[in-house]
Structures are given as structure tokens and as C-alpha cells.
Design a protein around this motif. Structure first.
Motif, PDB file in Angstrom:
ATOM      1  N   PHE A  16      -9.161   7.228 -25.169  1.00 59.22           N
ATOM      2  CA  PHE A  16      -7.923   7.797 -24.635  1.00 59.22           C
ATOM      3  C   PHE A  16      -8.160   8.409 -23.259  1.00 59.22           C
ATOM      4  O   PHE A  16      -7.402   8.154 -22.307  1.00 59.22           O
ATOM      5  N   LEU A  17      -9.226   9.206 -23.120  1.00 59.45           N
ATOM      6  CA  LEU A  17      -9.535   9.849 -21.847  1.00 59.45           C
ATOM      7  C   LEU A  17      -9.893   8.816 -20.782  1.00 59.45           C
ATOM      8  O   LEU A  17      -9.480   8.933 -19.626  1.00 59.45           O
ATOM      9  N   ASP A  18     -10.672   7.803 -21.175  1.00 60.26           N
ATOM     10  CA  ASP A  18     -11.046   6.746 -20.229  1.00 60.26           C
ATOM     11  C   ASP A  18      -9.806   6.032 -19.698  1.00 60.26           C
ATOM     12  O   ASP A  18      -9.677   5.789 -18.494  1.00 60.26           O
ATOM     13  N   ALA A  19      -8.895   5.686 -20.609  1.00 62.76           N
ATOM     14  CA  ALA A  19      -7.683   4.973 -20.206  1.00 62.76           C
ATOM     15  C   ALA A  19      -6.817   5.823 -19.282  1.00 62.76           C
ATOM     16  O   ALA A  19      -6.266   5.341 -18.286  1.00 62.76           O
ATOM     17  N   GLU A  20      -6.709   7.124 -19.592  1.00 59.25           N
ATOM     18  CA  GLU A  20      -5.921   8.034 -18.773  1.00 59.25           C
ATOM     19  C   GLU A  20      -6.516   8.182 -17.372  1.00 59.25           C
ATOM     20  O   GLU A  20      -5.798   8.291 -16.381  1.00 59.25           O
ATOM     21  N   PHE A  21      -7.850   8.183 -17.310  1.00 62.66           N
ATOM     22  CA  PHE A  21      -8.518   8.421 -16.031  1.00 62.66           C
ATOM     23  C   PHE A  21      -8.609   7.171 -15.166  1.00 62.66           C
ATOM     24  O   PHE A  21      -8.359   7.210 -13.961  1.00 62.66           O
ATOM     25  N   VAL A  22      -8.955   6.034 -15.779  1.00 66.89           N
ATOM     26  CA  VAL A  22      -9.290   4.839 -15.004  1.00 66.89           C
ATOM     27  C   VAL A  22      -8.122   4.340 -14.160  1.00 66.89           C
ATOM     28  O   VAL A  22      -8.283   4.002 -12.985  1.00 66.89           O
ATOM     29  N   TRP A  23      -6.921   4.284 -14.750  1.00 63.72           N
ATOM     30  CA  TRP A  23      -5.801   3.757 -13.961  1.00 63.72           C
ATOM     31  C   TRP A  23      -5.455   4.690 -12.810  1.00 63.72           C
ATOM     32  O   TRP A  23      -5.036   4.238 -11.730  1.00 63.72           O
ATOM     33  N   ARG A  24      -5.686   5.996 -13.005  1.00 69.39           N
ATOM     34  CA  ARG A  24      -5.437   6.948 -11.927  1.00 69.39           C
ATOM     35  C   ARG A  24      -6.493   6.790 -10.827  1.00 69.39           C
ATOM     36  O   ARG A  24      -6.179   6.845  -9.625  1.00 69.39           O
ATOM     37  N   LEU A  25      -7.736   6.602 -11.240  1.00 70.58           N
ATOM     38  CA  LEU A  25      -8.816   6.373 -10.279  1.00 70.58           C
ATOM     39  C   LEU A  25      -8.521   5.139  -9.425  1.00 70.58           C
ATOM     40  O   LEU A  25      -8.674   5.160  -8.197  1.00 70.58           O
ATOM     41  N   LYS A  26      -8.089   4.059 -10.071  1.00 72.44           N
ATOM     42  CA  LYS A  26      -7.793   2.826  -9.342  1.00 72.44           C
ATOM     43  C   LYS A  26      -6.652   3.036  -8.349  1.00 72.44           C
ATOM     44  O   LYS A  26      -6.707   2.561  -7.205  1.00 72.44           O
ATOM     45  N   GLU A  27      -5.619   3.744  -8.767  1.00 71.64           N
ATOM     46  CA  GLU A  27      -4.468   3.932  -7.890  1.00 71.64           C
ATOM     47  C   GLU A  27      -4.810   4.825  -6.712  1.00 71.64           C
ATOM     48  O   GLU A  27      -4.414   4.553  -5.569  1.00 71.64           O
ATOM     49  N   ILE A  28      -5.550   5.901  -6.970  1.00 68.56           N
ATOM     50  CA  ILE A  28      -5.945   6.799  -5.876  1.00 68.56           C
ATOM     51  C   ILE A  28      -6.890   6.083  -4.913  1.00 68.56           C
ATOM     52  O   ILE A  28      -6.793   6.234  -3.696  1.00 68.56           O
ATOM     53  N   SER A  29      -7.804   5.275  -5.448  1.00 64.02           N
ATOM     54  CA  SER A  29      -8.711   4.499  -4.595  1.00 64.02           C
ATOM     55  C   SER A  29      -7.938   3.504  -3.741  1.00 64.02           C
ATOM     56  O   SER A  29      -8.245   3.303  -2.557  1.00 64.02           O
ATOM     57  N   ALA A  30      -6.910   2.883  -4.330  1.00 60.73           N
ATOM     58  CA  ALA A  30      -6.077   1.944  -3.575  1.00 60.73           C
ATOM     59  C   ALA A  30      -5.326   2.663  -2.453  1.00 60.73           C
ATOM     60  O   ALA A  30      -5.187   2.135  -1.341  1.00 60.73           O
ATOM     61  N   LEU A  31      -4.853   3.874  -2.729  1.00 66.54           N
ATOM     62  CA  LEU A  31      -4.168   4.658  -1.709  1.00 66.54           C
ATOM     63  C   LEU A  31      -5.118   5.022  -0.569  1.00 66.54           C
ATOM     64  O   LEU A  31      -4.745   4.978   0.604  1.00 66.54           O
ATOM     65  N   LYS A  32      -6.353   5.388  -0.918  1.00 61.22           N
ATOM     66  CA  LYS A  32      -7.343   5.720   0.117  1.00 61.22           C
ATOM     67  C   LYS A  32      -7.588   4.528   1.027  1.00 61.22           C
ATOM     68  O   LYS A  32      -7.682   4.664   2.256  1.00 61.22           O
ATOM     69  N   SER A  33      -7.693   3.350   0.432  1.00 58.08           N
ATOM     70  CA  SER A  33      -7.902   2.130   1.222  1.00 58.08           C
ATOM     71  C   SER A  33      -6.707   1.847   2.115  1.00 58.08           C
ATOM     72  O   SER A  33      -6.855   1.457   3.281  1.00 58.08           O
ATOM     73  N   ALA A  34      -5.523   2.050   1.562  1.00 48.98           N
ATOM     74  CA  ALA A  34      -4.303   1.790   2.328  1.00 48.98           C
ATOM     75  C   ALA A  34      -4.191   2.739   3.519  1.00 48.98           C
ATOM     76  O   ALA A  34      -3.813   2.332   4.625  1.00 48.98           O
ATOM     77  N   VAL A  35      -4.526   4.013   3.298  1.00 48.47           N
ATOM     78  CA  VAL A  35      -4.464   4.993   4.386  1.00 48.47           C
ATOM     79  C   VAL A  35      -5.485   4.665   5.465  1.00 48.47           C
ATOM     80  O   VAL A  35      -5.201   4.743   6.666  1.00 48.47           O
ATOM     81  N   ARG A  36      -6.690   4.260   5.055  1.00 47.68           N
ATOM     82  CA  ARG A  36      -7.739   3.917   6.023  1.00 47.68           C
ATOM     83  C   ARG A  36      -7.310   2.778   6.939  1.00 47.68           C
ATOM     84  O   ARG A  36      -7.618   2.767   8.126  1.00 47.68           O
ATOM     85  N   SER A  37      -6.601   1.811   6.370  1.00 51.04           N
ATOM     86  CA  SER A  37      -6.242   0.618   7.140  1.00 51.04           C
ATOM     87  C   SER A  37      -4.846   0.689   7.749  1.00 51.04           C
ATOM     88  O   SER A  37      -4.411  -0.242   8.410  1.00 51.04           O
ATOM     89  N   ALA A  38      -4.147   1.800   7.550  1.00 47.29           N
ATOM     90  CA  ALA A  38      -2.772   1.901   8.034  1.00 47.29           C
ATOM     91  C   ALA A  38      -2.711   1.954   9.551  1.00 47.29           C
ATOM     92  O   ALA A  38      -3.558   2.560  10.212  1.00 47.29           O
ATOM     93  N   ALA A  39      -1.708   1.332  10.090  1.00 46.20           N
ATOM     94  CA  ALA A  39      -1.455   1.446  11.520  1.00 46.20           C
ATOM     95  C   ALA A  39      -1.035   2.875  11.833  1.00 46.20           C
ATOM     96  O   ALA A  39      -0.450   3.568  10.994  1.00 46.20           O
ATOM     97  N   PHE A  40      -1.321   3.325  13.038  1.00 45.61           N
ATOM     98  CA  PHE A  40      -1.058   4.724  13.397  1.00 45.61           C
ATOM     99  C   PHE A  40       0.392   5.115  13.153  1.00 45.61           C
ATOM    100  O   PHE A  40       0.684   6.195  12.667  1.00 45.61           O
ATOM    101  N   ILE A  41       1.314   4.225  13.434  1.00 48.61           N
ATOM    102  CA  ILE A  41       2.728   4.552  13.316  1.00 48.61           C
ATOM    103  C   ILE A  41       3.145   4.786  11.864  1.00 48.61           C
ATOM    104  O   ILE A  41       4.081   5.531  11.579  1.00 48.61           O
ATOM    105  N   ALA A  42       2.428   4.146  10.918  1.00 42.97           N
ATOM    106  CA  ALA A  42       2.788   4.289   9.507  1.00 42.97           C
ATOM    107  C   ALA A  42       1.872   5.265   8.777  1.00 42.97           C
ATOM    108  O   ALA A  42       2.134   5.631   7.635  1.00 42.97           O
ATOM    109  N   GLU A  43       0.821   5.685   9.448  1.00 42.39           N
ATOM    110  CA  GLU A  43      -0.202   6.497   8.790  1.00 42.39           C
ATOM    111  C   GLU A  43       0.346   7.795   8.220  1.00 42.39           C
ATOM    112  O   GLU A  43       0.102   8.142   7.061  1.00 42.39           O
ATOM    113  N   GLY A  44       1.110   8.533   9.024  1.00 39.37           N
ATOM    114  CA  GLY A  44       1.629   9.821   8.580  1.00 39.37           C
ATOM    115  C   GLY A  44       2.534   9.686   7.369  1.00 39.37           C
ATOM    116  O   GLY A  44       2.461  10.476   6.425  1.00 39.37           O
ATOM    117  N   THR A  45       3.391   8.682   7.402  1.00 38.55           N
ATOM    118  CA  THR A  45       4.296   8.442   6.274  1.00 38.55           C
ATOM    119  C   THR A  45       3.519   8.137   5.008  1.00 38.55           C
ATOM    120  O   THR A  45       3.819   8.671   3.929  1.00 38.55           O
TER     121      THR A  45
END
Length: 213
Positions: free
Chosen positions: A13-42
Motif C-alpha cells: 500500500f505504501l509503495d503504491a502510494e509513494f511510487v506514482w507520486r515519485l514518478k509524477e514529481i520527477s516528470a515535473l522536474k524534467s519538464a521544468v528543466r526543459s521548459a522555455a523561459f517564457i513558459a518556465e514561470g507558469t
């Protein structure tokens, strides 16, 4: 909520609760790193709101799962730590408040007199309350509710209250907040570290049966 009954079920239960959140937060970090300056703040502002959602969601669900696990062990209240006895009394008190019948009030008083020799029967769905505003004080109260040591989180109050919650509230109320992408990445790492710590604390508590008196 039936909830986990064995350590393996709690772990899953704990693994399932954590893993999908880890994946989503990691995906957001990647998206922010690669974002164009104009979209970065948003993207950063949207990501902070979602990061808070994972913070509150995981803490609430993991703590609720642990309470359910403890409740499913079939122990008498007298065998449990006082924090779990409190949850049992809250159930009786809640039922008494909801009913105008004298019988419900009698049950509440009987719990005070004889309840310790009864099998635990906590009201799982209201056991953990994040107050939709999971600041450091509310989090500390949740730790007390499930009998976890707050020591590992004592230096995190400012991070929770200012860096995460205050920014999230500002964004949620439609106000502008400027956060650099490196600050966002650091905040995401800190939040993930706290979630990992909380997960580990629950796993250790269940393995060591520290919910017992």
C-alpha cells in the motif's frame, strides 16, 4: 476502508502510494528543466500547487493506512499505545454526537469505563485530519496521532510553512509568486525526502510493532 492487514499488505500500500507520486514529481522536474523561459514561470507555479497536493495526499493516505493496519491487528485497546486508544474513544464520541439517542451516549461512557478490554474499533475515515492545510503544526499532530517520533522533521517547519504551503496558498488564491527553477527543484527534493522519511517511519513502526503498549 478495509485497509492492510499484514505487513506485506501495508508495504504494498505504501509503495503504491509513494511510487506514482515519485514518478509524477520527477516528470515535473524534467519538464521544468526543459521548459522555455517564457513558459518556465507558469510551469513552476503549477508544479508547486501539485507538489503540495502530493505532500498532503501522501501524508493523509499513508497515515490512514497505518491506522487501518493497527486496527486490523485485532488487539484490545489495553494492548495499544495511548494514541490509538484516543482514536477509539473518538469513534464513540463521534457516534454519540451524531445520534440523539441515549444509547449512543451510553456506549461512549461505557468505553471510558470498560473499553480497554475491547477489541480496537477505530473510525478510520476521520482518524487523520490534514485540515486541508497541512502546515508543520498539523503535521506534528498527525505524528502524535499515530505515535511517530517528530525528531526527524523538527528542522523542516520553515520549509513546510513558508517554502511549500505559503507559496501554494498564494498561487491557489490567484496571486503572483516568482520561483526560480533551481529553487523549485530543491523544494521538490526536500518534499520527496520527507515523504520517504514518513514512509520509512511507518514501515519501521509496523515491523517493530511499536503501536503496542
Amino acid at each position: 476502508m478495509k485497509g492492510p492487514r499484514t505487513q506485506n499488505q501495508l508495504q504494498d500500500f505504501l509503495d503504491a502510494e509513494f511510487v506514482w507520486r515519485l514518478k509524477e514529481i520527477s516528470a515535473l522536474k524534467s519538464a521544468v528543466r526543459s521548459a522555455a523561459f517564457i513558459a518556465e514561470g507558469t510551469l513552476v507555479r503549477a508544479s508547486i500547487a501539485l507538489l503540495y497536493a502530493h505532500w498532503e495526499g501522501f501524508i493523509k493516505n499513508a497515515a490512514t493506512g497505518y491506522v487501518s493496519y493497527v486496527n486490523n491487528q485485532g488487539l484490545n485497546y489495553s494492548d495499544l499505545r495511548t494514541c490509538f486508544v484516543v482514536l477509539g474513544f473518538k469513534k464513540s464520541l463521534h457516534d454519540a454526537r451524531q445520534s440523539k439517542q441515549t444509547a449512543a451516549n451510553i456506549v461512549a461512557i461505557d468505553f471510558l469505563r470498560d473499553g480497554l478490554i475491547q477489541k480496537s474499533q477505530m473510525k478510520i475515515d476521520v482518524a487523520i485530519d490534514t485540515e486541508s492545510n497541512l502546515n508543520s503544526e498539523v503535521f506534528k499532530n498527525i505524528l502524535s496521532t499515530i505515535g511517530l517520533d517528530p525528531a526527524a522533521y523538527e528542522t523542516k517547519a520553515n520549509l513546510i510553512d513558508e517554502s511549500l504551503l505559503k507559496r501554494r496558498n498564494t498561487i491557489a488564491h490567484g496571486e503572483y509568486v516568482d520561483v526560480a527553477k533551481k529553487d523549485w527543484a530543491g523544494l521538490a527534493d526536500e518534499v520527496l525526502a520527507m515523504l520517504r522519511q514518513f514512509k520509512t517511519d511507518i514501515e519501521n513502526a509496523s515491523a517493530q510493532a511499536s503501536y503496542k503498549r
